[in-house]
Scaffold this motif. Structure first.
Motif, PDB file in Angstrom:
ATOM      1  N   LEU A  54       0.836  -1.205   0.000  1.00  0.00           N
ATOM      2  CA  LEU A  54       0.000   0.000   0.000  1.00  0.00           C
ATOM      3  C   LEU A  54       0.863   1.244   0.000  1.00  0.00           C
ATOM      4  N   ARG A  55       0.510   2.208  -0.872  1.00  0.00           N
ATOM      5  CA  ARG A  55       1.221   3.481  -0.935  1.00  0.00           C
ATOM      6  C   ARG A  55       0.202   4.625  -0.978  1.00  0.00           C
ATOM      7  N   PRO A  56      -0.161   5.176   0.183  1.00  0.00           N
ATOM      8  CA  PRO A  56      -1.059   6.342   0.187  1.00  0.00           C
ATOM      9  C   PRO A  56      -0.397   7.524  -0.509  1.00  0.00           C
ATOM     10  N   LEU A  57      -1.189   8.315  -1.204  1.00  0.00           N
ATOM     11  CA  LEU A  57      -0.662   9.455  -1.944  1.00  0.00           C
ATOM     12  C   LEU A  57      -0.985  10.745  -1.202  1.00  0.00           C
ATOM     13  N   HIS A  58       0.033  11.551  -0.984  1.00  0.00           N
ATOM     14  CA  HIS A  58      -0.118  12.826  -0.283  1.00  0.00           C
ATOM     15  C   HIS A  58       0.399  13.959  -1.159  1.00  0.00           C
ATOM     16  N   THR A  59       0.019  15.161  -0.794  1.00  0.00           N
ATOM     17  CA  THR A  59       0.453  16.320  -1.564  1.00  0.00           C
ATOM     18  C   THR A  59       0.595  17.539  -0.664  1.00  0.00           C
ATOM     19  N   LEU A  60       1.480  18.433  -1.056  1.00  0.00           N
ATOM     20  CA  LEU A  60       1.568  19.755  -0.444  1.00  0.00           C
ATOM     21  C   LEU A  60       0.748  20.730  -1.283  1.00  0.00           C
ATOM     22  N   PRO A  61       0.343  21.854  -0.727  1.00  0.00           N
ATOM     23  CA  PRO A  61      -0.429  22.817  -1.517  1.00  0.00           C
ATOM     24  C   PRO A  61       0.333  23.245  -2.767  1.00  0.00           C
ATOM     25  N   THR A  62      -0.361  23.283  -3.882  1.00  0.00           N
ATOM     26  CA  THR A  62       0.269  23.726  -5.122  1.00  0.00           C
ATOM     27  C   THR A  62       0.748  25.160  -4.978  1.00  0.00           C
ATOM     28  N   GLY A  63       1.960  25.401  -5.417  1.00  0.00           N
ATOM     29  CA  GLY A  63       2.504  26.755  -5.353  1.00  0.00           C
ATOM     30  C   GLY A  63       3.020  27.144  -3.984  1.00  0.00           C
ATOM     31  N   LEU A  64       3.333  26.163  -3.137  1.00  0.00           N
ATOM     32  CA  LEU A  64       3.864  26.470  -1.806  1.00  0.00           C
ATOM     33  C   LEU A  64       5.127  27.328  -1.915  1.00  0.00           C
ATOM     34  N   ARG A  65       5.142  28.398  -1.151  1.00  0.00           N
ATOM     35  CA  ARG A  65       6.318  29.261  -1.038  1.00  0.00           C
ATOM     36  C   ARG A  65       6.575  29.540   0.429  1.00  0.00           C
ATOM     37  N   TRP A  66       7.732  30.088   0.726  1.00  0.00           N
ATOM     38  CA  TRP A  66       8.066  30.468   2.089  1.00  0.00           C
ATOM     39  C   TRP A  66       8.909  31.723   2.068  1.00  0.00           C
ATOM     40  N   GLU A  67       8.913  32.411   3.198  1.00  0.00           N
ATOM     41  CA  GLU A  67       9.762  33.576   3.356  1.00  0.00           C
ATOM     42  C   GLU A  67      11.210  33.114   3.499  1.00  0.00           C
ATOM     43  N   ARG A  68      12.112  33.878   2.940  1.00  0.00           N
ATOM     44  CA  ARG A  68      13.531  33.513   2.953  1.00  0.00           C
ATOM     45  C   ARG A  68      14.062  33.468   4.385  1.00  0.00           C
ATOM     46  N   VAL A  69      14.590  32.322   4.757  1.00  0.00           N
ATOM     47  CA  VAL A  69      15.275  32.131   6.038  1.00  0.00           C
ATOM     48  C   VAL A  69      16.747  31.884   5.722  1.00  0.00           C
ATOM     49  N   PRO A  70      17.644  32.707   6.215  1.00  0.00           N
ATOM     50  CA  PRO A  70      19.055  32.562   5.850  1.00  0.00           C
ATOM     51  C   PRO A  70      19.590  31.156   6.128  1.00  0.00           C
ATOM     52  N   GLY A  71      20.299  30.617   5.137  1.00  0.00           N
ATOM     53  CA  GLY A  71      21.037  29.382   5.339  1.00  0.00           C
ATOM     54  C   GLY A  71      20.263  28.089   5.217  1.00  0.00           C
ATOM     55  N   VAL A  72      19.058  28.120   4.668  1.00  0.00           N
ATOM     56  CA  VAL A  72      18.289  26.880   4.556  1.00  0.00           C
ATOM     57  C   VAL A  72      17.354  26.952   3.364  1.00  0.00           C
ATOM     58  N   THR A  73      17.178  25.830   2.673  1.00  0.00           N
ATOM     59  CA  THR A  73      16.210  25.731   1.588  1.00  0.00           C
ATOM     60  C   THR A  73      15.803  24.272   1.418  1.00  0.00           C
ATOM     61  N   LEU A  74      14.883  24.021   0.496  1.00  0.00           N
ATOM     62  CA  LEU A  74      14.348  22.686   0.239  1.00  0.00           C
ATOM     63  C   LEU A  74      14.419  22.381  -1.247  1.00  0.00           C
ATOM     64  N   LEU A  75      14.376  21.094  -1.561  1.00  0.00           N
ATOM     65  CA  LEU A  75      14.259  20.687  -2.959  1.00  0.00           C
ATOM     66  C   LEU A  75      13.416  19.420  -3.058  1.00  0.00           C
ATOM     67  N   GLY A  76      12.954  19.123  -4.262  1.00  0.00           N
ATOM     68  CA  GLY A  76      12.186  17.904  -4.499  1.00  0.00           C
ATOM     69  C   GLY A  76      10.896  17.859  -3.712  1.00  0.00           C
ATOM     70  N   ASP A  77      10.504  16.658  -3.273  1.00  0.00           N
ATOM     71  CA  ASP A  77       9.234  16.490  -2.567  1.00  0.00           C
ATOM     72  C   ASP A  77       9.167  17.279  -1.276  1.00  0.00           C
ATOM     73  N   ALA A  78      10.290  17.561  -0.665  1.00  0.00           N
ATOM     74  CA  ALA A  78      10.275  18.381   0.545  1.00  0.00           C
ATOM     75  C   ALA A  78       9.731  19.770   0.258  1.00  0.00           C
ATOM     76  N   ALA A  79       9.916  20.230  -0.977  1.00  0.00           N
ATOM     77  CA  ALA A  79       9.494  21.582  -1.368  1.00  0.00           C
ATOM     78  C   ALA A  79       8.158  21.606  -2.091  1.00  0.00           C
TER      79      ALA A  79
ATOM     80  N   LEU B   3      20.593  31.249  -2.922  1.00  0.00           N
ATOM     81  CA  LEU B   3      19.305  30.667  -2.534  1.00  0.00           C
ATOM     82  C   LEU B   3      18.140  31.453  -3.122  1.00  0.00           C
ATOM     83  N   ILE B   4      18.275  32.755  -3.187  1.00  0.00           N
ATOM     84  CA  ILE B   4      17.229  33.587  -3.795  1.00  0.00           C
ATOM     85  C   ILE B   4      17.083  33.248  -5.273  1.00  0.00           C
ATOM     86  N   ALA B   5      18.198  33.137  -5.968  1.00  0.00           N
ATOM     87  CA  ALA B   5      18.154  32.821  -7.395  1.00  0.00           C
ATOM     88  C   ALA B   5      17.532  31.444  -7.623  1.00  0.00           C
ATOM     89  N   TYR B   6      17.930  30.488  -6.796  1.00  0.00           N
ATOM     90  CA  TYR B   6      17.386  29.129  -6.928  1.00  0.00           C
ATOM     91  C   TYR B   6      15.878  29.105  -6.692  1.00  0.00           C
TER      92      TYR B   6
END
Length: 378
Positions: free
Chosen positions: A272-297, A332-335
């Motif tokens: 069994l593999r339940p399917l989950h999702t984050l809100p489409t278009g999720l963004r966050w305010e810039r926090v120095p020194g940290v970012t996300l990629l892939g499914d985490a984002a 990080l801003i450019a990315y």
């Protein structure tokens, strides 16, 4: 312990980032919860697209190695009605832009491209916290910690790094998939093998679908999509292989036997593999020194794009850090300025490229009907 770039998660996105950083002589360490590269199966096939995943592999200078992994003929696609009627049958003529590879082999290719010791296995993250001045501390399950001036969460749907940037958590999509496998298919399951064909096959009706593809080594891998609440699946004992197989098969009882055999003749207990999702278009305010990629984002229900986008995220972030070596925040801003809109775009169908076993059933059925009408028109 303090490191230059700390990447949490040795999936395709985190490893692509580590590889691009290595090419630019930027030190990075990847921390992975699994105890070893062979700790678990890495899933089935991936189609790597020429407009995102392959661009990432080019940035990682691994295209030659990637081509060695491609399974010829796997871009073929068949569409069937539940009664077994073939609605569409497209051969792989070698000109498609989405060659198929085994996920595990792709991951191993990336691992082999990194210096020994880049990945620290058996490091399950318990928490992460901000220390100030752009530094972050990661605490692992064994009690050890690492402090880093740049923390990248590449740790998937249930990321332990994401809370530093957002309090959003994944939500259930209303649908799950159940995996089955048939081994030595041409010999032991010839009718099913002939039905699936040389590449991928999909059959669907509202609320139910079967997607299958031919993997390496004469293996058929099927995904059974069922649009049901989590409580429906909770009533099935997936630890009892025979009982869960019988229960899932009941949902497809009136389908053609060469399709239901993908369930009833499975050589493994259904997974069994339940399917989950984050809100489409999720963004966050810039926090120095940290970012996300892939499914985490930008976790979404599987649509054929997830692994490709994760690798492109990793490649883009690596390139941005190389271009702004003395200004991490500019990197990080450019990315993020490139990643946010890209991840928000809705994946579209191209020809009969279905969104795997997780597409909206009604939309997929309508699409396939339109494709068939187009193919049959003068």
């Amino acid at each position: 312990m303090t490191t230059d770039v700390t990447i949490i998660g040795a999936g395709l996105g985190g490893l692509t980032l580590a590889r691009v950083l290595h090419l630019h002589s930027i030190a990075a360490t990847v921390y992975e919860a699994e105890p070893s590269p062979a700790a678990r199966s890495q899933g089935g096939m991936l189609d790597i697209h020429d407009y995102n995943g392959q661009l990432a592999l080019e940035a990682a200078e691994l295209m030659d190695e990637f081509r060695e992994l491609i399974l010829e003929g796997r871009q073929a696609m068949r569409v069937l009605d539940p009664d077994g009627t073939v609605l569409f049958d497209q051969a792989d003529d070698g000109t498609g832009g989405r060659p198929e590879v085994q996920r595990g082999e792709l991951r191993q290719m990336l691992l082999d491209s990194l210096p020994a010791g880049t990945v620290r296995w058996g490091h399950k993250v318990r928490s992460a916290r901000t220390l100030g001045d752009g530094r972050h501390e990661v605490r692992f399950a064994d009690g050890s910690t690492v402090v880093t001036p740049l923390l990248v969460g590449a740790d998937g749907a249930w990321s332990r790094v994401r809370p530093l940037l957002s309090d959003v958590t994944p939500e259930y999509t209303g649908k799950s998939v159940v995996d089955t496998y048939l081994f030595d298919a041409d010999t032991r399951h010839p009718a099913v093998a002939a039905t699936v064909g040389g590449g991928s096959m999909i059959a669907t009706r509202p609320g139910r679908e079967i997607f299958a593809h031919r993997e390496k080594g004469d293996t058929l891998h099927a995904y059974l999509g069922l649009a049901e609440p989590e409580s429906w699946f909770a009533a099935i004992d997936f630890h009892d292989g025979a009982a869960s197989t019988e229960r899932i098969a009941k949902e497809f009882a009136d389908w053609a036997p060469e399709l239901t055999a993908l369930i009833t003749e499975t050589d493994i207990a259904p997974v069994l593999r339940p399917l989950h999702t984050l809100p489409t278009g999720l963004r966050w305010e810039r926090v120095p020194g940290v970012t996300l990629l892939g499914d985490a984002a930008h976790l979404s229900a599987p649509n054929g794009e997830g692994a490709n986008l994760a690798m492109l995220d990793g490649a883009d972030l690596g390139a941005a850090l190389a271009a702004h070596r003395n200004d991490t925040e500019a990197a990080l801003i450019a990315y993020e300025q490139a990643m946010f809109p890209r991840s928000a775009e809705t994946a579209t169908f191209e020809g009969v490229e279905a969104h795997r076993a997780d597409s909206d059933n009604d939309a997929l059925h309508d699409l396939m009907a339109a494709v068939v009408r187009h193919e049959q028109s003068p």
